[in-house]
Enzyme design. Structure first.
Site, PDB file in Angstrom:
ATOM      1  N   ASN A  90      55.236 -19.565-100.004  1.00 19.18           N
ATOM      2  CA  ASN A  90      54.448 -18.879-101.034  1.00 19.18           C
ATOM      3  C   ASN A  90      54.630 -19.478-102.432  1.00 19.18           C
ATOM      4  OD1 ASN A  90      53.117 -16.295-102.162  1.00 19.18           O
ATOM      5  ND2 ASN A  90      55.099 -16.371-103.191  1.00 19.18           N
ATOM      6  N   VAL A 102      63.105 -24.345-103.986  1.00 15.97           N
ATOM      7  CA  VAL A 102      62.489 -24.982-102.817  1.00 15.97           C
ATOM      8  C   VAL A 102      62.153 -26.459-103.032  1.00 15.97           C
ATOM      9  CG1 VAL A 102      61.546 -22.873-101.783  1.00 15.97           C
ATOM     10  CG2 VAL A 102      60.162 -24.172-103.429  1.00 15.97           C
ATOM     11  N   ILE A 128      43.970 -12.792-107.964  1.00 17.47           N
ATOM     12  CA  ILE A 128      44.914 -11.757-107.521  1.00 17.47           C
ATOM     13  C   ILE A 128      45.742 -11.324-108.728  1.00 17.47           C
ATOM     14  CG2 ILE A 128      46.708 -11.152-105.872  1.00 17.47           C
ATOM     15  CD1 ILE A 128      44.151 -12.113-104.465  1.00 17.47           C
ATOM     16  N   SER A 183      44.906 -21.860-102.376  1.00 15.32           N
ATOM     17  CA  SER A 183      44.096 -21.103-103.342  1.00 15.32           C
ATOM     18  C   SER A 183      42.644 -21.525-103.173  1.00 15.32           C
ATOM     19  CB  SER A 183      44.546 -21.439-104.771  1.00 15.32           C
ATOM     20  OG  SER A 183      43.608 -20.940-105.712  1.00 15.32           O
ATOM     21  N   LYS A 218      46.724 -27.637-104.720  1.00 15.93           N
ATOM     22  CA  LYS A 218      46.346 -26.570-103.786  1.00 15.93           C
ATOM     23  C   LYS A 218      45.388 -27.103-102.709  1.00 15.93           C
ATOM     24  CE  LYS A 218      48.904 -23.242-105.123  1.00 15.93           C
ATOM     25  NZ  LYS A 218      49.870 -22.611-104.209  1.00 15.93           N
ATOM     26  N   TYR A 246      46.736 -28.306-110.796  1.00 17.58           N
ATOM     27  CA  TYR A 246      46.959 -27.165-109.888  1.00 17.58           C
ATOM     28  C   TYR A 246      45.969 -27.233-108.721  1.00 17.58           C
ATOM     29  CZ  TYR A 246      47.166 -22.283-108.310  1.00 17.58           C
ATOM     30  OH  TYR A 246      47.295 -21.137-107.552  1.00 17.58           O
ATOM     31  N   ALA A 301      44.289 -29.728-107.532  1.00 16.43           N
ATOM     32  CA  ALA A 301      44.517 -30.881-106.639  1.00 16.43           C
ATOM     33  C   ALA A 301      45.677 -30.594-105.691  1.00 16.43           C
ATOM     34  CB  ALA A 301      44.794 -32.132-107.467  1.00 16.43           C
TER      35      ALA A 301
HETATM   36  P1  NAP Z   1      54.631 -15.124-108.814  1.00 15.55           P
HETATM   37  O1  NAP Z   1      54.510 -13.659-108.978  1.00 15.55           O
HETATM   38  O2  NAP Z   1      55.084 -15.943-109.985  1.00 15.55           O
HETATM   39  O3  NAP Z   1      55.564 -15.418-107.581  1.00 15.55           O
HETATM   40  C1  NAP Z   1      56.064 -16.688-107.315  1.00 15.55           C
HETATM   41  C2  NAP Z   1      57.558 -16.593-107.107  1.00 15.55           C
HETATM   42  O4  NAP Z   1      58.063 -17.905-106.757  1.00 15.55           O
HETATM   43  C3  NAP Z   1      58.304 -16.179-108.384  1.00 15.55           C
HETATM   44  O5  NAP Z   1      59.291 -15.217-108.072  1.00 15.55           O
HETATM   45  C4  NAP Z   1      58.957 -17.479-108.833  1.00 15.55           C
HETATM   46  O6  NAP Z   1      60.170 -17.304-109.528  1.00 15.55           O
HETATM   47  C5  NAP Z   1      59.226 -18.156-107.512  1.00 15.55           C
HETATM   48  N1  NAP Z   1      59.440 -19.597-107.679  1.00 15.55           N
HETATM   49  C6  NAP Z   1      58.825 -20.431-108.563  1.00 15.55           C
HETATM   50  N2  NAP Z   1      59.289 -21.677-108.402  1.00 15.55           N
HETATM   51  C7  NAP Z   1      60.214 -21.630-107.410  1.00 15.55           C
HETATM   52  C8  NAP Z   1      61.043 -22.604-106.797  1.00 15.55           C
HETATM   53  N3  NAP Z   1      61.024 -23.881-107.180  1.00 15.55           N
HETATM   54  N4  NAP Z   1      61.881 -22.218-105.814  1.00 15.55           N
HETATM   55  C9  NAP Z   1      61.932 -20.920-105.410  1.00 15.55           C
HETATM   56  N5  NAP Z   1      61.166 -19.949-105.951  1.00 15.55           N
HETATM   57  C10 NAP Z   1      60.309 -20.308-106.948  1.00 15.55           C
HETATM   58  O7  NAP Z   1      53.240 -15.778-108.413  1.00 15.55           O
HETATM   59  P2  NAP Z   1      52.018 -15.300-107.501  1.00 15.55           P
HETATM   60  O8  NAP Z   1      50.840 -15.144-108.362  1.00 15.55           O
HETATM   61  O9  NAP Z   1      52.427 -14.216-106.572  1.00 15.55           O
HETATM   62  O10 NAP Z   1      51.765 -16.636-106.703  1.00 15.55           O
HETATM   63  C11 NAP Z   1      52.310 -16.878-105.454  1.00 15.55           C
HETATM   64  C12 NAP Z   1      51.465 -17.936-104.769  1.00 15.55           C
HETATM   65  O11 NAP Z   1      50.105 -17.506-104.712  1.00 15.55           O
HETATM   66  C13 NAP Z   1      51.462 -19.274-105.516  1.00 15.55           C
HETATM   67  O12 NAP Z   1      51.537 -20.334-104.579  1.00 15.55           O
HETATM   68  C14 NAP Z   1      50.126 -19.280-106.222  1.00 15.55           C
HETATM   69  O13 NAP Z   1      49.652 -20.577-106.465  1.00 15.55           O
HETATM   70  C15 NAP Z   1      49.272 -18.556-105.183  1.00 15.55           C
HETATM   71  N6  NAP Z   1      48.012 -18.021-105.725  1.00 15.55           N
HETATM   72  C16 NAP Z   1      48.034 -17.031-106.672  1.00 15.55           C
HETATM   73  C17 NAP Z   1      46.815 -16.542-107.151  1.00 15.55           C
HETATM   74  C18 NAP Z   1      46.755 -15.441-108.176  1.00 15.55           C
HETATM   75  O14 NAP Z   1      45.663 -15.126-108.658  1.00 15.55           O
HETATM   76  N7  NAP Z   1      47.872 -14.835-108.513  1.00 15.55           N
HETATM   77  C19 NAP Z   1      45.620 -17.083-106.694  1.00 15.55           C
HETATM   78  C20 NAP Z   1      45.644 -18.091-105.754  1.00 15.55           C
HETATM   79  C21 NAP Z   1      46.862 -18.545-105.279  1.00 15.55           C
HETATM   80  P3  NAP Z   1      60.117 -17.173-111.156  1.00 15.55           P
HETATM   81  O15 NAP Z   1      59.343 -15.932-111.447  1.00 15.55           O
HETATM   82  O16 NAP Z   1      61.536 -17.059-111.527  1.00 15.55           O
HETATM   83  O17 NAP Z   1      59.455 -18.422-111.638  1.00 15.55           O
END
Ligand code: NAP
Length: 267
Positions: free
Chosen positions: A95, A69, A194, A147, A165, A161, A163
């Site tokens: 996402n 992306v 999460i 976030s 978000k 991160y 900043a």
């Molecule tokens: P995740 O399981 O790592 O899912 C993110 C997905 O995005 C992964 O499949 C990743 O692929 C893919 N990705 C990364 N860079 C990409 C790119 N340049 N182009 C296309 N796809 C890409 O993470 P998650 O924890 O679900 O997080 C998802 C969102 O929630 C993020 O924006 C994160 O900041 C936000 N968030 C998470 C939490 C938490 O506690 N988990 C809290 C607040 C906010 P790869 O695995 O191959 O890298």
């Protein structure tokens, strides 16, 4: 009648590391359960395809797209593929996000640049290239994943991160105001703690002995800091995304839904 029958959703970051359940993957599945046809976009086709298989196994319709992306040409191609497959896009769920630790003094310029590059382009580029279609149809929904770390310091230095978000909240409000006359709504979801592969990955990176991590004990410790008494799941985030994508949210734009079990009330 399902809530999203007849709709098409493009979900970015819809795969997940090592077959686990991330926010984008759960969102793609929940949107499909409500009747939406899904374009599941991820860096790795196999991860996006796994999400699509789960959706198809429940009788839904989904196509997997591989794209980075942060690369404009790949985003343009993915949007065109989604339109060619389903003829329309109604919902864009941005996402993708990456996380790197570090405070103001110890963050490297390389980490800073990568956070800004990925986390900001992840909302900007798909939005930029879906909007002309939304404007033509005089309708569309953008939901960006920010976030609670974008609001305030949570006790661990993640300055880059946090900043980026925080910037996503500003981006979303600007987008909502600019695009409201075109029938486009834009909102942000602010997850708290999460349990996703990304969250586990960062815990492992910070640990001196990742194999010795007692995940159940860690979850119990985290849960004690959360007013609702449990760590969040990707389904909690996905359910907020379903609501924002539905007609029930038709008068809601330019705002944020916090999905954190009450953590940000207590900090
Ligand atoms: P995740 O399981 O790592 O899912 C993110 C997905 O995005 C992964 O499949 C990743 O692929 C893919 N990705 C990364 N860079 C990409 C790119 N340049 N182009 C296309 N796809 C890409 O993470 P998650 O924890 O679900 O997080 C998802 C969102 O929630 C993020 O924006 C994160 O900041 C936000 N968030 C998470 C939490 C938490 O506690 N988990 C809290 C607040 C906010 P790869 O695995 O191959 O890298």
């Amino acid at each position: 009648m399902k809530r999203l029958e007849g709709k098409v959703a493009l979900v970015t970051g819809a795969g997940s590391m090592n077959g686990g359940m991330g926010n984008g993957k759960a969102t793609a599945i929940r949107l499909a359960q409500e009747g939406a046809r899904i374009c599941a976009l991820d860096l790795h086709l196999a991860a996006a395809e796994e999400t699509c298989e789960l959706i198809r196994a429940e009788g839904g319709s989904a196509v997997a797209l591989a794209a980075d992306v942060t690369q404009e040409d790949q985003v343009q191609t993915a949007v065109a593929q989604c339109l060619s497959e389903f003829g329309q896009i109604d919902i864009l769920q941005n996402n993708v996000g990456i996380l790197k630790t570090g405070g103001a003094m110890d963050s490297t310029v390389e980490d800073w640049d990568q956070l800004v590059h990925v986390n900001m382009k992840a909302v900007f580029l798909p939005t930029k290239h879906v909007l002309p279609h939304f404007v033509d149809r005089k309708a569309g929904i953008v939901t960006n994943i920010s976030s609670i770390a974008g609001l305030r310091y949570l006790g661990t230095p993640y300055i880059g991160y946090n900043a980026t978000k925080g910037s996503i909240i500003s981006f979303t409000r600007n987008l909502a105001a600019e695009m409201a006359p075109h029938g486009v709504r834009a909102n942000a979801i602010l997850p708290g703690f999460i349990d996703t592969p990304m969250a586990r990955d960062i815990t492992e990176q910070k640990s001196e002995d990742p194999d010795a991590i007692d995940w159940d004990a860690l979850d119990r410790q985290r849960a004690e800091r959360i007013p609702l008494g449990r760590v969040g799941t990707p389904w909690d985030v996905a359910n907020a995304a379903v609501f924002l994508s539905s007609d029930e949210a038709s008068y809601i734009t330019g705002t944020e839904i916090t999905v954190d079990g009450g953590v940000s009330c207590r900090v």
